[in-house]
Design a protein around this motif. Sequence first.
Motif, mmCIF file in Angstrom:
data_model
loop_
_atom_site.group_PDB
_atom_site.id
_atom_site.type_symbol
_atom_site.label_atom_id
_atom_site.label_comp_id
_atom_site.label_asym_id
_atom_site.label_seq_id
_atom_site.Cartn_x
_atom_site.Cartn_y
_atom_site.Cartn_z
ATOM 1 N N UNK A 141 61.964 40.731 49.068
ATOM 2 C CA UNK A 141 61.074 40.171 50.089
ATOM 3 C C UNK A 141 59.896 39.495 49.406
ATOM 4 N N UNK A 142 59.796 38.186 49.607
ATOM 5 C CA UNK A 142 58.689 37.430 49.044
ATOM 6 C C UNK A 142 57.507 37.400 50.013
ATOM 7 N N UNK A 143 56.321 37.314 49.460
ATOM 8 C CA UNK A 143 55.112 37.165 50.263
ATOM 9 C C UNK A 143 54.050 36.482 49.425
ATOM 10 N N UNK A 144 52.976 36.055 50.093
ATOM 11 C CA UNK A 144 51.856 35.468 49.374
ATOM 12 C C UNK A 144 51.752 33.960 49.453
ATOM 13 N N UNK A 145 52.713 33.330 50.079
ATOM 14 C CA UNK A 145 52.655 31.882 50.208
ATOM 15 C C UNK A 145 51.580 31.460 51.206
ATOM 16 N N UNK A 146 51.344 30.161 51.271
ATOM 17 C CA UNK A 146 50.361 29.648 52.204
ATOM 18 C C UNK A 146 49.943 28.249 51.851
ATOM 19 N N UNK A 147 48.859 27.827 52.490
ATOM 20 C CA UNK A 147 48.286 26.502 52.261
ATOM 21 C C UNK A 147 47.101 26.633 51.310
ATOM 22 N N UNK A 148 47.092 25.808 50.275
ATOM 23 C CA UNK A 148 46.011 25.851 49.292
ATOM 24 C C UNK A 148 45.684 24.424 48.871
ATOM 25 N N UNK A 149 44.436 24.206 48.512
ATOM 26 C CA UNK A 149 44.026 22.879 48.058
ATOM 27 C C UNK A 149 44.456 22.652 46.613
ATOM 28 N N UNK A 192 65.916 36.463 47.903
ATOM 29 C CA UNK A 192 65.046 36.726 49.023
ATOM 30 C C UNK A 192 65.103 35.593 50.037
ATOM 31 N N UNK A 193 64.303 35.716 51.074
ATOM 32 C CA UNK A 193 64.335 34.745 52.172
ATOM 33 C C UNK A 193 63.403 33.561 51.921
ATOM 34 N N UNK A 194 62.510 33.691 50.965
ATOM 35 C CA UNK A 194 61.625 32.592 50.605
ATOM 36 C C UNK A 194 60.263 32.670 51.264
#
Length: 121
Positions: free
Chosen positions: A5-13, A112-114
């Motif tokens: 299980x991946x986590x921690x992604x998001x939008x970043x500058x 994982x699911x990405x």
Amino acid sequence: QLQLVESGGGLVQPGGSLRLSCAASGFNVDDYAIGWFRQAPGKEREGVACISNNGGNTEYADSVKGRFTISRDNAKNTVYLQMNSLKPEDTAVYYCARGSIRLCTGNYNYWGQGTQVTVSS
């Protein structure tokens, strides 16, 4: 049941940082190599980084060398990808995968699911 299980992604500058986590269950991460991959829209999946079972060997794609760091915490059964100095071209869905052997030279047989990473101002 084997799961990643991946986590921690998001939008970043651009120029920012993110840390991705890959939490494993159903097996011990210190028995296998773990890799991070990414796939951007319209592009093929590419390998980003890999860490051997004991952490003694790490490999990186040329495009991320010096900016990304892969690490593992066996006590938490988790592998991390620290991403610094992010660029718009790093935008992609990031996947972690379990290798078939202890070294980074094998195939990857569980995924994982990405998690989505978007680098944009």
